[in-house]
Design a protein around this motif. Structure first.
Motif, PDB file in Angstrom:
ATOM      1  N   THR A 161       0.831  -1.204   0.000  1.00 59.66           N
ATOM      2  CA  THR A 161       0.000   0.000   0.000  1.00 59.66           C
ATOM      3  C   THR A 161       0.870   1.262   0.000  1.00 59.66           C
ATOM      4  O   THR A 161       0.614   2.207  -0.753  1.00 59.66           O
ATOM      5  CB  THR A 161      -0.925  -0.004   1.221  1.00 59.66           C
ATOM      6  N   PHE A 162       1.893   1.273   0.839  1.00 57.37           N
ATOM      7  CA  PHE A 162       2.787   2.438   0.873  1.00 57.37           C
ATOM      8  C   PHE A 162       3.559   2.572  -0.434  1.00 57.37           C
ATOM      9  O   PHE A 162       3.816   3.692  -0.896  1.00 57.37           O
ATOM     10  CB  PHE A 162       3.749   2.334   2.054  1.00 57.37           C
ATOM     11  N   ASP A 163       3.944   1.450  -1.038  1.00 60.61           N
ATOM     12  CA  ASP A 163       4.600   1.510  -2.345  1.00 60.61           C
ATOM     13  C   ASP A 163       3.668   2.140  -3.376  1.00 60.61           C
ATOM     14  O   ASP A 163       4.108   2.903  -4.248  1.00 60.61           O
ATOM     15  CB  ASP A 163       5.009   0.109  -2.801  1.00 60.61           C
ATOM     16  N   SER A 281      12.136  14.455  11.647  1.00 62.72           N
ATOM     17  CA  SER A 281      11.365  13.359  12.237  1.00 62.72           C
ATOM     18  C   SER A 281      10.032  13.153  11.531  1.00 62.72           C
ATOM     19  O   SER A 281       9.473  12.045  11.563  1.00 62.72           O
ATOM     20  CB  SER A 281      11.137  13.625  13.724  1.00 62.72           C
ATOM     21  N   ASP A 282       9.509  14.196  10.884  1.00 63.30           N
ATOM     22  CA  ASP A 282       8.240  14.049  10.156  1.00 63.30           C
ATOM     23  C   ASP A 282       8.357  13.081   8.989  1.00 63.30           C
ATOM     24  O   ASP A 282       7.357  12.493   8.560  1.00 63.30           O
ATOM     25  CB  ASP A 282       7.767  15.415   9.639  1.00 63.30           C
ATOM     26  N   LEU A 283       9.564  12.922   8.471  1.00 61.68           N
ATOM     27  CA  LEU A 283       9.747  12.030   7.335  1.00 61.68           C
ATOM     28  C   LEU A 283       9.401  10.592   7.686  1.00 61.68           C
ATOM     29  O   LEU A 283       8.970   9.815   6.836  1.00 61.68           O
ATOM     30  CB  LEU A 283      11.193  12.103   6.832  1.00 61.68           C
ATOM     31  N   LEU A 284       9.601  10.200   8.959  1.00 60.99           N
ATOM     32  CA  LEU A 284       9.326   8.826   9.368  1.00 60.99           C
ATOM     33  C   LEU A 284       7.839   8.503   9.264  1.00 60.99           C
ATOM     34  O   LEU A 284       7.461   7.337   9.116  1.00 60.99           O
ATOM     35  CB  LEU A 284       9.807   8.599  10.802  1.00 60.99           C
ATOM     36  N   ALA A 285       7.002   9.530   9.362  1.00 60.15           N
ATOM     37  CA  ALA A 285       5.558   9.299   9.303  1.00 60.15           C
ATOM     38  C   ALA A 285       4.944   9.702   7.977  1.00 60.15           C
ATOM     39  O   ALA A 285       3.822   9.299   7.681  1.00 60.15           O
ATOM     40  CB  ALA A 285       4.866  10.078  10.432  1.00 60.15           C
ATOM     41  N   ASN A 286       5.675  10.484   7.158  1.00 55.97           N
ATOM     42  CA  ASN A 286       5.083  11.031   5.938  1.00 55.97           C
ATOM     43  C   ASN A 286       5.618  10.417   4.655  1.00 55.97           C
ATOM     44  O   ASN A 286       4.899  10.369   3.657  1.00 55.97           O
ATOM     45  CB  ASN A 286       5.297  12.548   5.884  1.00 55.97           C
ATOM     46  N   ARG A 287       6.862   9.973   4.662  1.00 55.77           N
ATOM     47  CA  ARG A 287       7.445   9.462   3.422  1.00 55.77           C
ATOM     48  C   ARG A 287       6.957   8.041   3.161  1.00 55.77           C
ATOM     49  O   ARG A 287       7.177   7.131   3.971  1.00 55.77           O
ATOM     50  CB  ARG A 287       8.964   9.467   3.515  1.00 55.77           C
ATOM     51  N   VAL A 377      15.498   5.970   5.186  1.00 56.43           N
ATOM     52  CA  VAL A 377      15.420   7.144   6.067  1.00 56.43           C
ATOM     53  C   VAL A 377      16.420   8.206   5.624  1.00 56.43           C
ATOM     54  O   VAL A 377      16.080   9.395   5.483  1.00 56.43           O
ATOM     55  CB  VAL A 377      15.653   6.736   7.526  1.00 56.43           C
ATOM     56  N   PHE A 378      17.663   7.796   5.384  1.00 56.96           N
ATOM     57  CA  PHE A 378      18.675   8.793   5.032  1.00 56.96           C
ATOM     58  C   PHE A 378      18.520   9.271   3.590  1.00 56.96           C
ATOM     59  O   PHE A 378      18.907  10.397   3.262  1.00 56.96           O
ATOM     60  CB  PHE A 378      20.073   8.229   5.284  1.00 56.96           C
ATOM     61  N   THR A 379      17.939   8.440   2.735  1.00 53.55           N
ATOM     62  CA  THR A 379      17.585   8.924   1.395  1.00 53.55           C
ATOM     63  C   THR A 379      16.530  10.024   1.498  1.00 53.55           C
ATOM     64  O   THR A 379      16.616  11.059   0.821  1.00 53.55           O
ATOM     65  CB  THR A 379      17.061   7.772   0.530  1.00 53.55           C
ATOM     66  N   ALA A 380      15.525   9.796   2.346  1.00 54.77           N
ATOM     67  CA  ALA A 380      14.489  10.808   2.545  1.00 54.77           C
ATOM     68  C   ALA A 380      15.087  12.088   3.127  1.00 54.77           C
ATOM     69  O   ALA A 380      14.735  13.199   2.703  1.00 54.77           O
ATOM     70  CB  ALA A 380      13.400  10.258   3.466  1.00 54.77           C
ATOM     71  N   GLY A 462       7.023  13.968   1.479  1.00 55.37           N
ATOM     72  CA  GLY A 462       6.036  12.901   1.639  1.00 55.37           C
ATOM     73  C   GLY A 462       4.877  12.960   0.684  1.00 55.37           C
ATOM     74  O   GLY A 462       4.164  11.982   0.523  1.00 55.37           O
ATOM     75  N   GLY A 463       4.657  14.120   0.041  1.00 53.96           N
ATOM     76  CA  GLY A 463       3.565  14.215  -0.916  1.00 53.96           C
ATOM     77  C   GLY A 463       2.213  13.940  -0.283  1.00 53.96           C
ATOM     78  O   GLY A 463       1.946  14.279   0.877  1.00 53.96           O
TER      79      GLY A 463
END
Length: 472
Positions: A161-163, A281-287, A377-380, A462-463
């Motif tokens: 789903t995330f993909d 830290s928002d990237l962990l929940a949005n990306r 994570v580090f790519t994001a 995260g779009g």
């Protein structure tokens, strides 16, 4: 009592190889407190404001692509496959009830019962057997193997789903960038046509002066050369338009005629919205790619638990209730009812390292999944830093280009005034005009890069969130 000893011995031996799965640390990566390139005056704006949502071409193309884009159809199929896997894993934990019926004809040799049968006793060598059964089997999953497999399947559904969300965001970003590039081409062409008009006006003026005998023909030739340069740059835009329209055909699955018709819609002037505030830290929940990697890690953790559970005995309950008769008319008599109830215990004794090898393989897969999660994570983080930096750099470039255009226009106006007053020659006017002409196209290109940088930032942060993309 004697019959219980083999079962107890099997359980005791299996306990020798039983144990919890190996511990593999999966800490959340350390993230900085903020983005180095984020502007100081970040605002709490909606992330979607970074997209050209005021452009009807983008909104129409995006809506049509989301309805029937080839890439989204592939992502939806992957979700369906993962959902089927999760349903199958959940069904494994439920009882299995079946039914069967059979008719068996056989012929025997009566001599196997001996030659001397009691008087009045005979054996028919031809026999027909009729049967019907209801069967029941159930694995109570005492040690959690099936539960772990179900968790893994559900996590893989989440990953799919995330993909799909990542594919959706990439599609929207590509469409937005292509539409912005198309509008940039329109703005560049408008600037070049203004340059062409100015160059043609200079060429006409030089021609008048040439015919009056007060200027050499070389001035007219140079002015005409500037006009031809503008025409050449205008003609070169056609190849870029063809590339963009072909790209949009690939992205949307629409015909080129439909794409071009949508792009012909008038659009308001683009404004450069401020970069929204965000934290690493928002990237962990949005990306979505980070969330997909996290789901894969959870799936591998569950697979490791399922592999470790194979060390324990597997207990299965079974039962059967049926009818058995040797004459079709006797099939529903009371004496035809048969049944059985039982349980089985399957435990590993000596597998010569097979289970341990599976556990080691599952542990390696979990370590790989964790490394991929850290990489995501580090790519994001890198994408977001790059996007913030590009927004700042593109805004600075646009501001400088606009100042350059204003200065070049003033210089061209002054040079023309001095020329009309006889204080400057035609070459000075022509050079000032060329500088002013080139600055207009550079402003259009810089504005396009500024808008493209915002689309990149939208995707990097995260779009569209995962909950906005349905699984069905």
């Amino acid at each position: 009592m004697r019959r219980t000893w083999p079962l107890l011995a099997a359980a005791a031996l299996s306990a020798c190889v039983a144990g919890p799965p190996p511990e593999i640390a999966t800490p959340v990566p350390d993230l900085p407190e903020g983005f180095a390139y984020a502007p100081e005056a970040s605002v709490s704006a909606a992330l979607d404001s970074l997209l050209p949502t005021s452009d009807p071409a983008f909104t129409d193309l995006a809506a049509l692509a989301l309805a029937d884009a080839p890439t989204l159809a592939q992502a939806a199929a992957r979700i369906d496959a993962a959902r089927a896997g999760a349903d199958r894993a959940g069904a494994q934990r439920l009882p299995e009830i079946g039914a069967n019926a059979n008719v068996t004809a056989s012929r025997i040799n009566t001599a196997q019962f001996g030659g001397a049968l009691p008087p009045g006793v005979s054996i028919d060598p031809n026999q027909v057997q009729y049967g019907a059964n209801l069967t029941f089997a159930f694995d109570p999953d005492l040690f959690g193997r099936l539960r772990a497999q179900e968790r893994a399947a559900v996590a893989r559904l989440d990953a799919a789903t995330f993909d799909a969300v990542a594919v959706r965001n990439a599609l929207l970003a590509e469409i937005a960038s292509s539409v912005i590039d198309w509008r940039t081409l329109e703005a560049r062409e408008a600037a070049l046509r203004e340059d062409l008009a100015a160059a043609e006006a200079l060429a006409r003026l030089a021609g008048v002066r040439e015919r009056a005998g007060i200027a050499p023909g070389f001035d007219r030739v140079r002015a005409e050369s500037a006009a031809e340069a503008s025409l050449s740059r205008i003609a070169a835009l056609a190849s870029e338009r063809a590339r963009l329209s072909g790209r949009l055909v690939t992205l949307t699955g629409l015909s080129a005629q439909r794409v071009l018709a949508l792009l012909e819609q008038p659009a308001p002037l683009y404004a450069e919205p401020a970069a929204p505030a965000s934290l690493p830290s928002d990237l962990l929940a949005n990306r979505p790619d980070v969330l997909a990697a996290s789901a894969v890690l959870a799936a591998e953790d569950a697979e490791l638990a399922a592999a470790a559970a194979r060390r324990f005995p597997q207990f299965t309950l079974s039962a059967a209730l049926g009818l058995l008769a040797f004459d079709l008319g006797d099939l529903f008599d009371d004496d035809a009812v048969v049944g059985s109830v039982g349980g089985s215990l399957l435990a590993p004794l000596l597998d010569f390292g097979r289970i341990e090898a599976e556990i080691d393989g599952a542990a390696a897969e979990k370590r790989l999944a964790f490394a991929q999660y850290r990489g995501a994570v580090f790519t994001a983080l890198g994408d977001a830093e790059t996007a913030y930096g590009l927004v700042a750099a593109a805004d600075a470039e646009l501001a400088a280009a606009e100042r350059e255009r204003a200065a070049a226009d003033r210089a061209a106006s002054i040079a023309n005034t001095r020329f009309e007053a006889g204080l400057s020659n035609f070459l000075t006017v022509l050079e000032a005009r060329r500088a002013a002409d080139a600055s207009g196209e550079r402003v259009a290109a810089a504005q396009g890069r500024a808008m493209r940088a915002r689309v990149l930032l939208w995707r990097a942060l995260g779009g569209t969130p995962a909950e906005a993309t349905p699984q069905d």
